[in-house]
Design a protein around this motif. Structure first.
Motif, PDB file in Angstrom:
ATOM      1  N   PRO A 408       0.813  -1.221   0.000  1.00 43.02           N
ATOM      2  CA  PRO A 408       0.000   0.000   0.000  1.00 43.02           C
ATOM      3  C   PRO A 408       0.849   1.275   0.000  1.00 43.02           C
ATOM      4  O   PRO A 408       1.885   1.331   0.669  1.00 43.02           O
ATOM      5  CB  PRO A 408      -0.780  -0.115   1.322  1.00 43.02           C
ATOM      6  N   ILE A 409       0.379   2.264  -0.756  1.00 48.03           N
ATOM      7  CA  ILE A 409       1.022   3.593  -0.702  1.00 48.03           C
ATOM      8  C   ILE A 409       0.242   4.393   0.330  1.00 48.03           C
ATOM      9  O   ILE A 409      -0.890   4.813   0.086  1.00 48.03           O
ATOM     10  CB  ILE A 409       1.027   4.255  -2.099  1.00 48.03           C
ATOM     11  N   ARG A 410       0.843   4.584   1.492  1.00 49.55           N
ATOM     12  CA  ARG A 410       0.115   5.170   2.622  1.00 49.55           C
ATOM     13  C   ARG A 410       0.314   6.677   2.763  1.00 49.55           C
ATOM     14  O   ARG A 410      -0.451   7.348   3.456  1.00 49.55           O
ATOM     15  CB  ARG A 410       0.573   4.490   3.933  1.00 49.55           C
ATOM     16  N   MET A 411       1.385   7.198   2.169  1.00 51.65           N
ATOM     17  CA  MET A 411       1.617   8.650   2.221  1.00 51.65           C
ATOM     18  C   MET A 411       1.885   9.131   0.801  1.00 51.65           C
ATOM     19  O   MET A 411       2.587   8.456   0.049  1.00 51.65           O
ATOM     20  CB  MET A 411       2.852   8.983   3.057  1.00 51.65           C
ATOM     21  N   ILE A 412       1.336  10.301   0.480  1.00 50.56           N
ATOM     22  CA  ILE A 412       1.546  10.868  -0.864  1.00 50.56           C
ATOM     23  C   ILE A 412       1.963  12.324  -0.719  1.00 50.56           C
ATOM     24  O   ILE A 412       1.233  13.136  -0.134  1.00 50.56           O
ATOM     25  CB  ILE A 412       0.253  10.767  -1.705  1.00 50.56           C
ATOM     26  N   GLY A 413       3.129  12.659  -1.236  1.00 51.76           N
ATOM     27  CA  GLY A 413       3.632  14.025  -1.153  1.00 51.76           C
ATOM     28  C   GLY A 413       3.080  14.857  -2.296  1.00 51.76           C
ATOM     29  O   GLY A 413       3.155  14.455  -3.460  1.00 51.76           O
ATOM     30  N   VAL A 414       2.500  16.031  -1.968  1.00 51.52           N
ATOM     31  CA  VAL A 414       1.926  16.881  -3.023  1.00 51.52           C
ATOM     32  C   VAL A 414       2.571  18.279  -3.041  1.00 51.52           C
ATOM     33  O   VAL A 414       2.068  19.192  -3.673  1.00 51.52           O
ATOM     34  CB  VAL A 414       0.383  16.997  -2.892  1.00 51.52           C
ATOM     35  N   GLY A 415       3.689  18.439  -2.337  1.00 49.95           N
ATOM     36  CA  GLY A 415       4.397  19.719  -2.309  1.00 49.95           C
ATOM     37  C   GLY A 415       5.516  19.642  -1.286  1.00 49.95           C
ATOM     38  O   GLY A 415       5.589  18.690  -0.507  1.00 49.95           O
ATOM     39  N   PRO A 416       6.406  20.639  -1.276  1.00 45.82           N
ATOM     40  CA  PRO A 416       7.602  20.549  -0.435  1.00 45.82           C
ATOM     41  C   PRO A 416       7.355  20.728   1.073  1.00 45.82           C
ATOM     42  O   PRO A 416       8.158  20.277   1.880  1.00 45.82           O
ATOM     43  CB  PRO A 416       8.497  21.680  -0.951  1.00 45.82           C
ATOM     44  N   SER A 417       6.260  21.336   1.432  1.00 42.27           N
ATOM     45  CA  SER A 417       6.082  21.691   2.831  1.00 42.27           C
ATOM     46  C   SER A 417       5.726  20.479   3.699  1.00 42.27           C
ATOM     47  O   SER A 417       5.201  19.481   3.209  1.00 42.27           O
ATOM     48  CB  SER A 417       4.980  22.744   2.915  1.00 42.27           C
ATOM     49  N   ARG A 418       6.030  20.606   4.994  1.00 43.75           N
ATOM     50  CA  ARG A 418       5.780  19.545   5.970  1.00 43.75           C
ATOM     51  C   ARG A 418       4.344  19.022   5.915  1.00 43.75           C
ATOM     52  O   ARG A 418       4.086  17.840   6.067  1.00 43.75           O
ATOM     53  CB  ARG A 418       6.052  20.162   7.352  1.00 43.75           C
ATOM     54  N   ASP A 419       3.376  19.955   5.690  1.00 41.77           N
ATOM     55  CA  ASP A 419       1.978  19.527   5.736  1.00 41.77           C
ATOM     56  C   ASP A 419       1.398  19.156   4.363  1.00 41.77           C
ATOM     57  O   ASP A 419       0.247  18.766   4.271  1.00 41.77           O
ATOM     58  CB  ASP A 419       1.103  20.582   6.432  1.00 41.77           C
ATOM     59  N   GLN A 420       2.183  19.252   3.313  1.00 45.09           N
ATOM     60  CA  GLN A 420       1.662  18.848   1.982  1.00 45.09           C
ATOM     61  C   GLN A 420       1.882  17.342   1.792  1.00 45.09           C
ATOM     62  O   GLN A 420       2.636  16.888   0.942  1.00 45.09           O
ATOM     63  CB  GLN A 420       2.356  19.633   0.877  1.00 45.09           C
ATOM     64  N   LEU A 421       1.207  16.601   2.648  1.00 42.44           N
ATOM     65  CA  LEU A 421       1.368  15.148   2.661  1.00 42.44           C
ATOM     66  C   LEU A 421       0.012  14.516   2.931  1.00 42.44           C
ATOM     67  O   LEU A 421      -0.613  14.796   3.965  1.00 42.44           O
ATOM     68  CB  LEU A 421       2.374  14.774   3.766  1.00 42.44           C
ATOM     69  N   ILE A 422      -0.457  13.689   1.993  1.00 44.20           N
ATOM     70  CA  ILE A 422      -1.733  13.001   2.187  1.00 44.20           C
ATOM     71  C   ILE A 422      -1.459  11.718   2.953  1.00 44.20           C
ATOM     72  O   ILE A 422      -0.598  10.933   2.556  1.00 44.20           O
ATOM     73  CB  ILE A 422      -2.382  12.675   0.822  1.00 44.20           C
ATOM     74  N   LEU A 423      -2.145  11.514   4.075  1.00 44.44           N
ATOM     75  CA  LEU A 423      -1.998  10.274   4.837  1.00 44.44           C
ATOM     76  C   LEU A 423      -3.213   9.414   4.551  1.00 44.44           C
ATOM     77  O   LEU A 423      -4.344   9.849   4.738  1.00 44.44           O
ATOM     78  CB  LEU A 423      -1.897  10.559   6.341  1.00 44.44           C
ATOM     79  N   ARG A 424      -2.971   8.233   4.062  1.00 43.91           N
ATOM     80  CA  ARG A 424      -4.108   7.329   3.715  1.00 43.91           C
ATOM     81  C   ARG A 424      -4.285   6.274   4.777  1.00 43.91           C
ATOM     82  O   ARG A 424      -3.374   5.492   5.024  1.00 43.91           O
ATOM     83  CB  ARG A 424      -3.797   6.619   2.413  1.00 43.91           C
TER      84      ARG A 424
END
Ligand code: IMP
Length: 424
Positions: A408-424
């Protein structure tokens, strides 16, 4: 819970950000391999922190940071990182432990790295010139090795350095035609290193076992990526340490079976700095687009990174040798704007279908990638917080790669910042 975070490609996957997020729930973060060749970048409140030696977890207040046995420590870099963070209000010294058994990278290692690469000409590896290879070679050779614990006994250190300098000067002058180095200047520097670092030295193996017994949560942070592993990567275009999870037990003294969750980090495409085979490399305008959009320039050397399509054969190999439980995929936003996105799902060598990555480069050089083409997306995804907020084609891209990797891909980065991270 104990975690291990490792790179699944040729380094620069964005491990720093993943460690930074997971470290929220941990007490201790450990570096176990490599040295100042690594570069972790984390952006917090628009401030960019680039670290080379300190574990990325250092940016979380109260976390104890450990530099374990198999890290090669450049004292100059370590002191400058400690001072740099202190000047930004982040106090490190009272929560940093450095293994007394770690080996020290000194000026002559960096000189040797540069001279060797120059002498290799077009056969060069493309090292970061941080002295990593020569330091690990001295460690394995034992005779000329200098450890951090040598900073505790300066008289003895001077005697050891005299022997090393005599040998290295023969090498520098006779083999490379370079100038000899001086003992006095080197020793003066070591006295300074001792004044700054000797009180941080300890038996980190004992500390880690004691902490785990007390129920503390430890995060092991691999530097570089599995395809650069000395024994399991694309040798000789690798670094000189075991940067896969396989290096974690030897590097830290903690057995791998004490790791509860192994997290593999990859980017949504491939990159590589330095020389060596790269089956899905894009030596065209798509490669340039990815380099520009993803800011694919080395944190340590500033060199432009080579870019290419996602290679599921290579990443699946890394998933297998590391026994990865879950994946973090970074830089998905960098692919925004592509009409079609290719994913390499298998290789071919002549008539043969290859599904297990050939780490031997003589075979790797022969492979032809087999691609699967997926439609891209144009919507800005940089503020997506949930998987469902991603465009359908971006979701399909993630799901297709999950299928190829079997994890499973559980984290997805959508930008450089600490909070630009999708947690699934
Ligand atoms: P060295 O580790 O400096 O000897 O470099 C050996 C190879 O590993 C070169 O191709 C470097 O570019 C690569 N390398 C070393 N550290 C990193 C890293 O942190 N990220 C990406 N590549 C790296």
């Amino acid at each position: 819970m104990n975690y291990c975070v490792v790179g699944l490609q040729w380094g620069d996957e964005g491990k720093g950000k993943v460690v930074d997020v997971l470290a929220r729930d941990c007490d201790i973060v450990v570096r176990y391999n490599g040295g100042a060749n690594a570069g972790h970048t984390v952006v917090i409140d628009q401030t960019r922190f680039a670290l080379h030696l300190l574990p990325s977890g250092v940016l979380r207040e109260g976390i104890i940071c450990v530099i374990a046995n198999a890290v090669v420590v450049d004292p100059e870099v370590l002191i400058s990182e400690i001072d740099g963070l202190t000047s930004k209000g982040i106090d490190v010294c009272n929560r940093l432990l450095v293994s007394e058994n770690a080996h020290m990278v000194l000026d002559y290692h960096k000189l040797e790295d540069r001279l060797r690469e120059q002498a290799l000409g077009r056969h060069k590896i493309g090292t970061t010139a941080r002295g990593i290879g020569p330091c690990y070679a001295d460690k394995a050779g034992r005779t000329y090795a200098i450890r951090m614990s040598d900073l505790r006994d300066l008289d003895n250190l001077r005697e050891k350095l005299a022997v090393v300098v005599e040998f290295k000067n023969k090498l520098f002058t006779a083999v490379y035609g370079a100038e000899p180095i001086g003992l006095d200047g080197l020793f003066e520097k070591c006295k300074y290193y001792a004044s700054r670092l000797a009180n941080l030295l300890t038996d980190t193996t004992e500390f880690l076992h004691r902490s785990i017994k007390e129920g503390k949560s430890v995060l092991f942070e691999g530097a570089q990526g599995s395809l650069l592993d000395l024994d399991h990567g694309t040798f000789p275009f690798v670094t000189s340490s075991n940067c896969s999870l396989l290096g974690m037990p030897a590097g830290s003294g903690v057995p791998g079976k004490l790791v509860d969750v192994s997290v593999g980090v990859c980017k949504a495409y491939m990159t590589r700095v330095g020389a060596g085979p790269f089956p899905t490399e894009l030596d065209n305008e798509v490669g340039q687009y990815i380099r520009q959009k993803g800011q694919e320039y080395g944190t340590t050397t500033g060199r432009p990174r080579r870019c290419g399509w996602f290679d599921a054969v290579a990443v699946r190999y890394a998933v297998t040798i590391n026994a990865i439980d879950q994946i973090a995929m970074m830089h998905l936003d960098t692919l925004t704007g592509q009409d079609q996105i290719e994913v390499c799902k298998a290789y071919r060598i002549g008539p043969d279908l290859i599904e297990f990555f050939p780490s031997n480069i003589d075979r790797l050089r022969l492979v032809q990638p087999i691609y699967h083409s997926l439609p891209g997306w144009r919507e800005d995804i940089s503020s997506a917080c949930r998987f469902e907020q991603l465009p359908t084609n971006a979701q399909r891209y993630i799901e297709y790669i999950e299928g190829l990797l079997g994890r499973p891909i559980r984290m997805i980065g959508v930008g450089p910042s600490r909070d630009q991270l999708i947690l699934r």
